[in-house]
Motif scaffolding. Structure first.
Motif, PDB file in Angstrom:
ATOM      1  N   GLY A  69       5.077  -1.652 -85.235  1.00  0.00           N
ATOM      2  CA  GLY A  69       4.861  -0.310 -84.718  1.00  0.00           C
ATOM      3  C   GLY A  69       3.571  -0.149 -83.955  1.00  0.00           C
ATOM      4  N   SER A  70       2.817  -1.225 -83.795  1.00  0.00           N
ATOM      5  CA  SER A  70       1.510  -1.139 -83.134  1.00  0.00           C
ATOM      6  C   SER A  70       1.271  -2.377 -82.275  1.00  0.00           C
ATOM      7  CB  SER A  70       0.393  -0.998 -84.179  1.00  0.00           C
ATOM      8  OG  SER A  70       0.465  -2.057 -85.140  1.00  0.00           O
ATOM      9  N   PRO A  71       2.028  -2.537 -81.194  1.00  0.00           N
ATOM     10  CA  PRO A  71       1.880  -3.734 -80.358  1.00  0.00           C
ATOM     11  C   PRO A  71       0.506  -3.852 -79.719  1.00  0.00           C
ATOM     12  CG  PRO A  71       3.263  -2.077 -79.272  1.00  0.00           C
ATOM     13  CD  PRO A  71       3.059  -1.619 -80.681  1.00  0.00           C
ATOM     14  N   GLY A  72      -0.226  -2.722 -79.619  1.00  0.00           N
ATOM     15  CA  GLY A  72      -1.558  -2.766 -79.038  1.00  0.00           C
ATOM     16  C   GLY A  72      -2.668  -2.934 -80.056  1.00  0.00           C
ATOM     17  N   GLY A  73      -2.289  -3.198 -81.305  1.00  0.00           N
ATOM     18  CA  GLY A  73      -3.290  -3.348 -82.359  1.00  0.00           C
ATOM     19  C   GLY A  73      -4.076  -4.642 -82.238  1.00  0.00           C
ATOM     20  N   TYR A  74      -5.083  -4.774 -83.084  1.00  0.00           N
ATOM     21  CA  TYR A  74      -5.952  -5.946 -82.995  1.00  0.00           C
ATOM     22  C   TYR A  74      -5.274  -7.198 -83.561  1.00  0.00           C
ATOM     23  CZ  TYR A  74      -7.266  -5.555 -88.004  1.00  0.00           C
ATOM     24  OH  TYR A  74      -7.262  -5.507 -89.371  1.00  0.00           O
ATOM     25  N   THR A  75      -5.711  -8.331 -83.042  1.00  0.00           N
ATOM     26  CA  THR A  75      -5.227  -9.621 -83.533  1.00  0.00           C
ATOM     27  C   THR A  75      -6.358 -10.502 -84.049  1.00  0.00           C
ATOM     28  OG1 THR A  75      -5.378 -10.565 -81.303  1.00  0.00           O
ATOM     29  CG2 THR A  75      -3.254  -9.608 -81.954  1.00  0.00           C
ATOM     30  N   ASP A  76      -7.601 -10.056 -83.854  1.00  0.00           N
ATOM     31  CA  ASP A  76      -8.743 -10.840 -84.319  1.00  0.00           C
ATOM     32  C   ASP A  76      -9.915  -9.896 -84.609  1.00  0.00           C
ATOM     33  OD1 ASP A  76      -9.681 -10.086 -81.788  1.00  0.00           O
ATOM     34  OD2 ASP A  76      -9.479 -12.086 -80.923  1.00  0.00           O
ATOM     35  N   HIS A  77     -10.997 -10.484 -85.103  1.00  0.00           N
ATOM     36  CA  HIS A  77     -12.168  -9.680 -85.454  1.00  0.00           C
ATOM     37  C   HIS A  77     -12.689  -8.883 -84.271  1.00  0.00           C
ATOM     38  CE1 HIS A  77     -16.265  -8.532 -86.257  1.00  0.00           C
ATOM     39  NE2 HIS A  77     -16.685  -9.386 -85.355  1.00  0.00           N
ATOM     40  N   ALA A  78     -12.741  -9.510 -83.097  1.00  0.00           N
ATOM     41  CA  ALA A  78     -13.301  -8.826 -81.925  1.00  0.00           C
ATOM     42  C   ALA A  78     -12.504  -7.569 -81.593  1.00  0.00           C
ATOM     43  CB  ALA A  78     -13.327  -9.776 -80.730  1.00  0.00           C
ATOM     44  N   GLY A  79     -11.185  -7.648 -81.691  1.00  0.00           N
ATOM     45  CA  GLY A  79     -10.361  -6.482 -81.423  1.00  0.00           C
ATOM     46  C   GLY A  79     -10.564  -5.387 -82.445  1.00  0.00           C
ATOM     47  N   ALA A  80     -10.677  -5.773 -83.720  1.00  0.00           N
ATOM     48  CA  ALA A  80     -10.927  -4.791 -84.777  1.00  0.00           C
ATOM     49  C   ALA A  80     -12.286  -4.128 -84.580  1.00  0.00           C
ATOM     50  CB  ALA A  80     -10.850  -5.473 -86.143  1.00  0.00           C
ATOM     51  N   ARG A  81     -13.270  -4.928 -84.247  1.00  0.00           N
ATOM     52  CA  ARG A  81     -14.620  -4.386 -84.059  1.00  0.00           C
ATOM     53  C   ARG A  81     -14.652  -3.401 -82.888  1.00  0.00           C
ATOM     54  NH1 ARG A  81     -19.523  -6.497 -85.820  1.00  0.00           N
ATOM     55  NH2 ARG A  81     -21.378  -5.721 -84.727  1.00  0.00           N
ATOM     56  N   ALA A  82     -13.954  -3.740 -81.808  1.00  0.00           N
ATOM     57  CA  ALA A  82     -13.942  -2.856 -80.647  1.00  0.00           C
ATOM     58  C   ALA A  82     -13.351  -1.495 -81.001  1.00  0.00           C
ATOM     59  CB  ALA A  82     -13.155  -3.507 -79.510  1.00  0.00           C
ATOM     60  N   GLN A  83     -12.275  -1.480 -81.795  1.00  0.00           N
ATOM     61  CA  GLN A  83     -11.694  -0.205 -82.208  1.00  0.00           C
ATOM     62  C   GLN A  83     -12.682   0.607 -83.045  1.00  0.00           C
ATOM     63  OE1 GLN A  83      -7.713  -0.030 -83.865  1.00  0.00           O
ATOM     64  NE2 GLN A  83      -7.175  -1.986 -82.941  1.00  0.00           N
ATOM     65  N   ALA A  84     -13.321  -0.045 -84.003  1.00  0.00           N
ATOM     66  CA  ALA A  84     -14.245   0.669 -84.886  1.00  0.00           C
ATOM     67  C   ALA A  84     -15.448   1.193 -84.124  1.00  0.00           C
ATOM     68  CB  ALA A  84     -14.687  -0.246 -86.027  1.00  0.00           C
ATOM     69  N   LEU A  85     -15.967   0.417 -83.171  1.00  0.00           N
ATOM     70  CA  LEU A  85     -17.120   0.864 -82.391  1.00  0.00           C
ATOM     71  C   LEU A  85     -16.750   2.058 -81.514  1.00  0.00           C
ATOM     72  CD1 LEU A  85     -18.730  -2.532 -81.360  1.00  0.00           C
ATOM     73  CD2 LEU A  85     -19.656  -0.845 -82.973  1.00  0.00           C
ATOM     74  N   ALA A  86     -15.546   2.060 -80.964  1.00  0.00           N
ATOM     75  CA  ALA A  86     -15.117   3.197 -80.154  1.00  0.00           C
ATOM     76  C   ALA A  86     -15.018   4.456 -81.008  1.00  0.00           C
ATOM     77  CB  ALA A  86     -13.771   2.887 -79.498  1.00  0.00           C
ATOM     78  N   GLN A  87     -14.545   4.319 -82.241  1.00  0.00           N
ATOM     79  CA  GLN A  87     -14.455   5.468 -83.134  1.00  0.00           C
ATOM     80  C   GLN A  87     -15.840   5.926 -83.568  1.00  0.00           C
ATOM     81  OE1 GLN A  87     -11.586   4.671 -86.265  1.00  0.00           O
ATOM     82  NE2 GLN A  87     -10.105   3.902 -84.776  1.00  0.00           N
TER      83      GLN A  87
END
Length: 335
Positions: A69-87
Motif C-alpha cells: 500500500g506504500s510503493p513510495g515508502g522507504y527501502t533503506d535508512h537514508a529514505g527513512a531519515r529523509a522522511q523523518a527530517l521532512a516531518q
C-alpha cells in the motif's frame, strides 16, 4: 458551568498528514472539501484539536516503509531519515507560525499548561526507529527534540514488531541502551513480545502511547496483561486507540462502526489490571485511517471527549490528560 477537562493525546501523526498534502490549518469542512487523501475522511485539524480541549500531544516522526500500500515508502535508512527530517521541518515551521510549541522537558510542559498560549504543545515521538542511523546517531535526534522512540512499527533494523515477530537486533540492543543513557523513553507500542521483554531488561523509561488490550484482540499489536503491568510498574501510561479494528476482533469496513463503548471496555480492562492512573488517550486519529474506521460517535476530533462520559466520574480527568501530565512532568527530558 463544568470546566472542560484537560486533554493530552498520546499519539497523533500530524506532520505525516501535512506531508501527504493535508493543510491542518484549515477548518475541517474546508479540509475535507479539498482532501488529497482518498478513502479516509479527515477528522483532525488544529481547530478540531483546540475544540476538544487538547493542550499537548505526542506527535510523530513516522517514516513509512515500502509495501503493497506504500510503493513510495522507504527501502533503506537514508529514505527513512529523509522522511523523518521532512516531518521535523514541518513541526519547526508550525512552531515558527505559533501553531505548536515543541516541549523537551517536564518544566516546559508545566509552563505550557499554566500559560494561555493557543499553541498546541508537542512532544516529538519517533514511531519506528529506522530514521536513526545507529546508537551513535541518537544524540542528533535528542538535540532535535525527540524524547520518545518506538523501535518498531513492523519489522525494523532494530526490533521485531507488528505482524513481524522477533527479538531486538544487536543494533536494537545498542539503541535501547543509548536511549536509557540519554533519557529517551521507549514506546512499547508495536513491539513484538520478544523485543518488548528484551528491551525491558535493558532498563529504559517505558510507556505505550497507543495500544489497546490483547485480552480482546489476537495478534502481537496490543499489550498482554503482563506487558501492561510491566509498563505500569515502571511508571508508564498506556494510550487508548480510537480505531474499530483495534477494538473488536473481526471488524471490517462496511460493518457498523464499533461503539465508543468499545474504547471504554478496553479502558476498564486496563484499569482492572493496572489501575486507572496508568490509562490515558492515544487516539491515533487520522493515523492512516479516517472517520470510516473511528468508533461510532467520533465524527471529528472534537468528539474525543465523548469517551469520558462512559468512564467512572472520578477517573475521567486522569484518563483525559492528568495521567499523561503526571508522566510528562516527572519524566520528560530527565535521565
Amino acid at each position: 458551568m463544568t470546566p472542560r477537562a484537560l486533554l493530552i493525546d498520546g499519539h497523533l501523526d500530524l506532520a505525516m498528514n501535512a506531508l501527504a498534502g493535508r493543510d491542518l490549518t484549515l477548518g475541517l469542512e474546508a479540509l475535507r472539501a479539498r482532501d488529497p487523501v482518498t478513502g479516509q475522511t479527515a477528522t483532525v485539524t488544529f481547530d478540531e484539536i483546540r475544540a476538544a480541549g487538547t493542550r499537548v500531544c505526542f506527535a510523530t516522526l513516522f517514516a513509512l516503509p515500502q509495501g503493497p500500500g506504500s510503493p513510495g515508502g522507504y527501502t533503506d535508512h537514508a529514505g527513512a531519515r529523509a522522511q523523518a527530517l521532512a516531518q521535523l521541518d514541518q513541526y519547526r515551521r508550525w512552531e515558527d507560525a505559533g501553531l505548536v510549541r515543541l516541549l523537551r522537558e517536564g518544566r516546559e510542559v508545566e509552563e505550557h499548561l499554566a500559560g494561555g498560549s493557543g499553541a498546541l504543545g508537542v512532544v516529538l515521538l519517533m514511531e519506528g526507529a529506522d530514521p536513526v542511523r545507529g546508537a551513535d546517531d541518537l544524540p542528533f535526534w535528542v538535540a532535535s527534540g525527540v524524547r520518545v522512540i518506538g523501535p518498531a512499527w513492523g519489522c525494523t533494523r532494530y526490533a521485531g514488531g507488528t505482524d513481524a515477530p522477533g527479538p531486538l537486533t544487536a543494533a536494537g540492543r545498542d539503541l535501547v541502551t543509548a536511549m536509557r543513557e540519554l533519557g529517551v523513553a521507549l514506546d512499547a507500542s508495536h513491539l513484538d513480545d520478544a523485543s518488548f521483554w528484551e528491551a525491558l531488561d535493558l532498563g529504559p523509561r517505558l510507556l505505550a502511547t497507543h495500544t489497546n488490550s490483547r485480552a480482546f484482540l489476537p495478534g502481537n499489536r496490543h499489550l498482554t496483561d503482563a506487558m501492561a503491568r510491566a509498563v505500569a510498574e515502571r511508571g508508564g501510561v498506556i494510550g487508548l486507540v480510537f480505531l474499530s479494528t483495534f477494538l473488536q476482533p473481526g471488524w471490517e469496513v462496511g460493518q457498523d462502526r464499533v461503539p465508543l463503548a468499545g474504547v471504554a471496555a478496553h479502558a476498564r480492562h486496563y484499569a482492572e489490571v493496572v489501575g486507572w492512573a496508568s490509562v490515558g488517550l492515544g487516539t491515533d486519529l487520522d493515523g492512516g485511517f479516517g472517520r470510516e474506521k473511528a468508533p461510532s460517535g467520533i465524527e471529528r476530533y472534537r468528539d474525543v471527549p465523548r469517551l469520558l462520559g462512559l468512564l467512572p466520574a472520578e477517573h475521567r480527568a486522569g484518563v483525559a490528560g492528568e495521567n499523561w501530565r503526571r508522566w510528562l512532568t516527572r519524566y520528560l527530558g530527565t535521565r
